[in-house]
Design a protein around this motif. Structure first.
Motif, mmCIF file in Angstrom:
data_model
loop_
_atom_site.group_PDB
_atom_site.id
_atom_site.type_symbol
_atom_site.label_atom_id
_atom_site.label_comp_id
_atom_site.label_asym_id
_atom_site.label_seq_id
_atom_site.Cartn_x
_atom_site.Cartn_y
_atom_site.Cartn_z
ATOM 1 N N ALA A 57 47.392 33.535 42.200
ATOM 2 C CA ALA A 57 46.183 34.109 42.665
ATOM 3 C C ALA A 57 45.014 33.354 41.839
ATOM 4 O O ALA A 57 43.678 33.488 42.168
ATOM 5 C CB ALA A 57 46.480 34.929 43.551
ATOM 6 N N ALA A 58 45.005 33.558 40.580
ATOM 7 C CA ALA A 58 43.443 34.622 39.921
ATOM 8 C C ALA A 58 43.253 33.359 39.701
ATOM 9 O O ALA A 58 42.392 32.472 39.457
ATOM 10 C CB ALA A 58 44.600 35.004 38.773
ATOM 11 N N LEU A 59 43.747 32.243 38.606
ATOM 12 C CA LEU A 59 43.857 30.159 38.629
ATOM 13 C C LEU A 59 43.347 29.942 40.017
ATOM 14 O O LEU A 59 42.116 28.931 40.025
ATOM 15 C CB LEU A 59 44.675 30.068 37.919
ATOM 16 C CG LEU A 59 45.595 31.084 37.216
ATOM 17 C CD1 LEU A 59 46.462 29.815 36.244
ATOM 18 C CD2 LEU A 59 44.089 30.621 35.642
ATOM 19 N N ALA A 60 43.996 30.125 41.183
ATOM 20 C CA ALA A 60 43.069 29.759 42.295
ATOM 21 C C ALA A 60 41.529 29.982 43.041
ATOM 22 O O ALA A 60 41.506 29.328 42.799
ATOM 23 C CB ALA A 60 44.337 29.630 43.464
ATOM 24 N N ALA A 61 41.456 31.139 42.132
ATOM 25 C CA ALA A 61 40.279 31.354 42.449
ATOM 26 C C ALA A 61 39.381 30.798 41.911
ATOM 27 O O ALA A 61 38.089 30.228 41.869
ATOM 28 C CB ALA A 61 40.010 33.152 42.231
ATOM 29 N N VAL A 62 39.769 30.596 40.380
ATOM 30 C CA VAL A 62 38.539 30.504 39.092
ATOM 31 C C VAL A 62 38.666 28.842 39.290
ATOM 32 O O VAL A 62 37.340 28.317 39.933
ATOM 33 C CB VAL A 62 39.360 30.630 37.758
ATOM 34 C CG1 VAL A 62 39.018 29.318 37.174
ATOM 35 C CG2 VAL A 62 39.951 31.225 37.198
ATOM 36 N N GLN A 63 39.174 28.040 40.718
ATOM 37 C CA GLN A 63 39.743 26.470 40.447
ATOM 38 C C GLN A 63 38.280 26.557 41.923
ATOM 39 O O GLN A 63 37.845 25.543 41.822
ATOM 40 C CB GLN A 63 41.235 26.053 41.084
ATOM 41 C CG GLN A 63 40.562 24.778 41.769
ATOM 42 C CD GLN A 63 42.397 24.358 41.945
ATOM 43 O OE1 GLN A 63 42.418 24.845 43.467
ATOM 44 N NE2 GLN A 63 43.050 23.139 41.587
ATOM 45 N N GLU A 64 38.373 27.713 42.615
ATOM 46 C CA GLU A 64 37.170 27.953 43.433
ATOM 47 C C GLU A 64 36.215 27.913 43.349
ATOM 48 O O GLU A 64 35.279 28.401 43.809
ATOM 49 C CB GLU A 64 38.243 28.161 45.329
ATOM 50 C CG GLU A 64 39.336 27.733 45.796
ATOM 51 C CD GLU A 64 39.378 25.987 46.001
ATOM 52 O OE1 GLU A 64 37.774 26.571 46.355
ATOM 53 O OE2 GLU A 64 39.749 26.017 46.379
ATOM 54 N N GLY A 65 35.546 28.262 41.834
ATOM 55 C CA GLY A 65 34.157 28.560 41.769
ATOM 56 C C GLY A 65 34.623 30.270 41.632
ATOM 57 O O GLY A 65 32.932 30.661 41.914
ATOM 58 N N ASP A 66 35.470 30.978 42.468
ATOM 59 C CA ASP A 66 34.895 32.550 42.049
ATOM 60 C C ASP A 66 35.353 33.307 40.961
ATOM 61 O O ASP A 66 35.975 32.813 40.036
ATOM 62 C CB ASP A 66 36.363 32.832 43.561
ATOM 63 C CG ASP A 66 35.644 32.058 45.060
ATOM 64 O OD1 ASP A 66 34.043 31.906 44.643
ATOM 65 O OD2 ASP A 66 36.315 32.412 45.630
#
Length: 212
Positions: A114-123
């Motif tokens: 979840a954390a890495l997915a947020a980073v991928q989305e620029g969040d």
């Protein structure tokens, strides 16, 4: 262009766990592993990276100063901190210093994804905690790399002549840097400067903010 994700952690088993989480979020990514901050820097200098997963405690780094250095040299790079620290003050400090995420090592694989997915989305992604800006950290971030090296030497208890020898500069230059450091940090002496710099540590609580 192939995406590159750099994992900087000195524990092989944890690098493997992070690689699994990265593979779920960036399935086509090339993963570069580093065992130290120096190796991470070499990997970053070899080409564009999509993100850096950075442990704060490795053989050549201990604390948030490594985040400050890499943010200054690679300002557009998303950096996700991966740390054993569970202290809200460290989460807040990492956020203030420009980290894209803070992933405690106790996190489940789902939380890591979840954390890495947020980073991928620029969040951004941080554990829930009350956060507020710390003026001392803002002042620390204003120091130049040379000033941070000298402040690190001051924390080690080195004298001006020892610092000058180690950094191959004159004592006059060391004194000029120290004057600038005190001014930027809003302190009057070495002891106060050391207390402010301790806010970059992650292994122990630090004293309250020091004012001039």
């Amino acid at each position: 262009m192939t995406q590159r994700i750099i994992i900087a952690d000195d524990h092989p088993l944890f690098r493997t766990a992070l690689s699994h989480a990265v593979g779920r979020v960036w399935p086509e990514a090339e993963i570069a592993e580093a065992r130290s901050a120096a190796e991470a820097r070499v990997a970053l200098e070899q080409g564009d990276a999509e993100a850096l997963l950075l442990d704060l405690h490795m053989e050549d780094s201990n604390g948030l100063s490594v985040l400050m250095d890499l943010r200054q040299d690679f300002p557009s790079l998303p950096i996700a901190i991966v740390s054993a620290s569970e202290e809200p003050r460290v989460f807040a400090a990492a956020s203030q210093l420009g980290a894209a995420a803070f992933i405690p090592k106790s996190s489940s694989l789902d939380e890591m994804r979840a954390a890495l997915a947020a980073v991928q989305e620029g969040d951004t992604w941080f554990p829930a905690s009350e956060t507020s800006d710390d003026e001392d950290l803002s002042r620390m971030a204003s120091l130049t790399p040379a000033q941070r090296r000298i402040l690190a030497a001051i924390r080690q208890g080195l004298l001006n002549k020892q610092i000058a020898y180690d950094l191959d500069i004159s004592e006059a230059t060391v004194k000029a840097h120290i004057t600038a450091i005190f001014r930027k940090l809003g302190v009057n002496n070495r002891t106060q400067a050391v207390l402010v710099a301790a806010k970059l540590d992650v292994d122990q609580p630090v004293a309250d903010s020091v004012s001039g």
